[in-house]
Scaffold this motif. Sequence first.
Motif: not given
Length: 198
Positions: A99-104, A137-139
């Motif tokens: 997800d984008q949070t993990t990648l960030a 809410r996650a991508q």
Amino acid sequence: MLRIWLCMRRAKIWNGSTEGDVEEVSGGGGPEAASTETGAVGEGTYGEGTWPLWERPGFLARRMHQIHVSLFSERCAEFRITPLQYSLLSQLRDLREADQTTLAHAVALDRTTTTGALKRLAARGLVSRATSTADRRAQVCRLTPDGEALHAAMEPAAREAHALTVAALSAADRELLNRLLRRVIADHDHRRGHADLD
């Protein structure tokens, strides 16, 4: 930090040269002279006396980043991928999906900057983005077949850019530099945010 200074000084990062000769240190200008005059590097060192740019860790880090981005742009120009985008592609290659949070978190940037980079990759058909079935809410992001192919094609050029960044250092000094940089980063790992990388 003195040993980082030595590594970078040997690499002649101040003037951008990639020649491997180690500069001899004569009286007055080198790190040995500085350590003799001011004692061991420690708390308060950067707030005393004269302060040339080439003795400032932050300036040296910015200059090294500038050199690496220039080399990366030269070697990887045909792929039209920035260093940040390449890091995201690399993470997705290793993780398969995230997800984008993990990648960030993985690339040490805020979600807004990371999401912008992922959208540009998706617009080129290199990354797919879909709503998570576990958390709407996650991508969730994945490499597309085109993304996998591009990453594989550009990896030799990207590796060359990293190698050229520290080409003036011996293998032992490269490992020392990486180890010291990892130590500094670990001490400030909570500091993440916008950066002019993409």
